[in-house]
Motif scaffolding. Structure first.
Motif, mmCIF file in Angstrom:
data_model
loop_
_atom_site.group_PDB
_atom_site.id
_atom_site.type_symbol
_atom_site.label_atom_id
_atom_site.label_comp_id
_atom_site.label_asym_id
_atom_site.label_seq_id
_atom_site.Cartn_x
_atom_site.Cartn_y
_atom_site.Cartn_z
ATOM 1 N N LYS A 148 47.005 -23.114 -77.312
ATOM 2 C CA LYS A 148 47.638 -23.294 -78.617
ATOM 3 C C LYS A 148 46.618 -23.823 -79.619
ATOM 4 N N LEU A 149 46.550 -23.194 -80.782
ATOM 5 C CA LEU A 149 45.653 -23.660 -81.835
ATOM 6 C C LEU A 149 46.152 -24.987 -82.384
ATOM 7 N N GLN A 150 45.225 -25.895 -82.645
ATOM 8 C CA GLN A 150 45.603 -27.176 -83.225
ATOM 9 C C GLN A 150 44.437 -27.742 -84.029
ATOM 10 N N VAL A 151 44.737 -28.783 -84.791
ATOM 11 C CA VAL A 151 43.712 -29.440 -85.587
ATOM 12 C C VAL A 151 42.712 -30.125 -84.654
ATOM 13 N N PRO A 152 41.425 -30.043 -84.943
ATOM 14 C CA PRO A 152 40.462 -30.739 -84.083
ATOM 15 C C PRO A 152 40.665 -32.253 -84.117
ATOM 16 N N VAL A 153 40.252 -32.897 -83.066
ATOM 17 C CA VAL A 153 40.213 -34.355 -83.044
ATOM 18 C C VAL A 153 39.179 -34.826 -84.059
ATOM 19 N N SER A 154 39.544 -35.811 -84.855
ATOM 20 C CA SER A 154 38.595 -36.347 -85.831
ATOM 21 C C SER A 154 37.463 -37.083 -85.127
ATOM 22 N N PRO A 155 36.207 -36.738 -85.434
ATOM 23 C CA PRO A 155 35.088 -37.471 -84.832
ATOM 24 C C PRO A 155 35.084 -38.947 -85.211
ATOM 25 N N ARG A 156 35.730 -39.301 -86.317
ATOM 26 C CA ARG A 156 35.733 -40.691 -86.778
ATOM 27 C C ARG A 156 36.811 -41.517 -86.104
ATOM 28 N N SER A 157 38.032 -40.961 -86.022
ATOM 29 C CA SER A 157 39.149 -41.747 -85.501
ATOM 30 C C SER A 157 39.499 -41.421 -84.056
ATOM 31 N N GLY A 158 39.044 -40.252 -83.575
ATOM 32 C CA GLY A 158 39.429 -39.826 -82.233
ATOM 33 C C GLY A 158 40.858 -39.339 -82.139
ATOM 34 N N LYS A 159 41.500 -39.121 -83.285
ATOM 35 C CA LYS A 159 42.903 -38.711 -83.320
ATOM 36 C C LYS A 159 43.052 -37.346 -83.980
#
Length: 444
Positions: free
Chosen positions: A146-157
């Motif tokens: 499933k396509l999804q938003v990448p994890v933010s490198p800054r927040s890990g979320k």
């Protein structure tokens, strides 16, 4: 051109590449020590290579393949010369090329030559288009089913919501955008403002206006390659496909243009908010050709998922002042910058064909001195308007038969594009929506 390589001795390999009808880069990898021969003599590959389908396959019934013996074209470097490829690990350079026949005449099925031919019509009148493009794209984690938003490198979320004009959304991917702007500087791509958009992980970057439409199209083509390549270096995908997520708006590629006369005056500027009669003629030309050229603005199966009412993509053929629900918008602001915004194209277009279609239609209207209907006000989705084709087959059929399109593109390009799209239409019908997304995610 040779001096560029001598100033960059770390470059070990070059890619010579031309845009095919789908905007895919087709060409060769060559060791740097053989670059001088390419610059002087060009290179060769089959004419049919510019007419491959989205999978990179020959077109089954194309006269360019077996009927002609799959003959070669000759490809020479464009005036752009060498560019670095900062998304690759090893120092490499890109040399853009375009195709000519054996007798030295431009090959009319080459998308860049299609735009050049339109610009000749402006030049004959002492006119110069000034163009700028706005490119929307998605950052996507495609590592799972499933396509999804990448994890933010800054927040890990993961931020699983749209964030329109959010500074936080931009800062979540600060390292990527910093690298992207640095790479644009290296490649001399005039990247300007970045914003977050209304889709999941969706962003937009504007390229500054340019009085060379070929260069503007080059910049858009290079930018798409750069964004997709650089995203992979950062551990996720970037895609310009029109509609990766069913429940969120898709990506567009909006074009702003004005036209200068031989003295550098904007011929759309009447000193006030209305614009000149010539501007309205250009608008009328764009409107008249819109249905016939919809295949250029929506070239893929997924393109039409974006073009639905209430989705921030136009569905009706109309124009308006300062109204983003219309397909043609005249932005407000200083009269000196009076211009037309063409809002139909998805992010998945071939920039050369798109600019050729927009500017060619505008020139049709200027040549014919025709007037558009009255500008609309309010919500274009709620108005009774002629409609942009809403499905792929209709768009293909109209492109093939449109008299307006026949004034913009060479017969050979029209034939080739129609054959390509009919083949893709046939084989896409055999795929699931998930399989179609997998095809388009990286290619367009």
């Amino acid at each position: 051109m040779k001096n560029w390589l001598r100033k960059h001795p770390q470059v070990r390999t070059i890619r010579v590449a031309a845009a095919d009808l789908n905007g895919q880069a087709r060409g060769k990898r060559i060791p740097t020590r053989f670059a001088d021969k390419i610059v002087e003599d060009g290179t060769r590959f089959p004419v049919s290579v510019l007419n491959l389908d989205i999978w990179g396959e020959d077109i089954d019934d194309s006269p360019l393949v077996f009927e002609s013996g799959d003959a070669d074209g000759v490809l020479f470097p464009t005036e752009r010369g060498f560019l670095p490829m900062p998304w690759l690990d090893s120092p490499s350079a890109l040399l853009p090329i375009w195709m000519f026949r054996e007798d030295g005449t431009p090959y009319p099925g080459d998308p860049r030559h299609a735009l050049r031919a339109v610009l000749e019509r402006f030049k004959e009148r002492g006119l110069t288009p000034v163009c700028a493009v706005e490119l929307e794209f998605f950052l996507i984690d495609d590592s799972g089913r499933k396509l999804q938003v990448p994890v933010s490198p800054r927040s890990g979320k993961r931020r699983k919501a749209a964030e329109t004009l959010s500074i936080r959304a931009l800062d979540q991917f600060d390292e990527f955008f910093t690298d992207l702007y640095d790479a644009c500087e290296e490649m001399d791509i005039p990247a300007d403002t970045a914003i977050s958009e209304a889709g999941l992980g969706q962003f937009e970057i504007n390229l500054m206006h340019c009085d060379d439409a070929l260069r503007a199209a080059d910049d858009a083509w290079f930018f798409k390659m750069l964004v997709k390549g650089l995203a992979r270096r950062h551990g996720f995908a970037a895609s310009f496909m029109a509609k990766p997520y069913e429940d969120y708006p898709g990506s567009g590629l909006h074009t702003h243009f004005s036209v200068l006369d031989k003295n550098g005056n904007n011929i759309f500027d009447d000193g006030g908010p209305d614009g000149t009669a010539i501007m309205r003629h250009a608008i009328a030309g764009c409107m008249n050709a819109m249905a016939g050229s919809a295949l250029v603005f929506a070239p893929h199966a997924n393109s039409f998922d974006r073009m639905v009412p209430g989705s921030h993509a136009p569905t009706g053929i109309s124009w308006a002042y300062e109204n983003r629900t219309s397909s043609i918008r005249v932005p407000s602001g200083s009269h000196k910058a009076r211009r037309i915004e063409h809002r139909v194209s998805g992010g998945d277009v071939n920039p050369y064909l798109m600019l050729a279609a927009v500017l060619g239609a505008a020139m049709n209207g200027i040549e014919d001195a025709i007037d558009p209907p009255a500008p609309i006000t309010g919500n274009a989705y709620a108005a009774d308007l002629p409609q942009i084709p809403g499905d792929w087959k209709t768009a293909i059929d109209l492109f093939e038969t449109s008299p307006e399109v026949a004034r913009i593109f060479a017969p050979e390009l029209i034939r080739n594009f129609v054959l390509t799209k009919r083949q893709e239409l046939h084989y896409m019908q055999e795929l699931t929506p998930q399989e179609q997304v997998e095809i388009y995610l990286d290619t367009v």
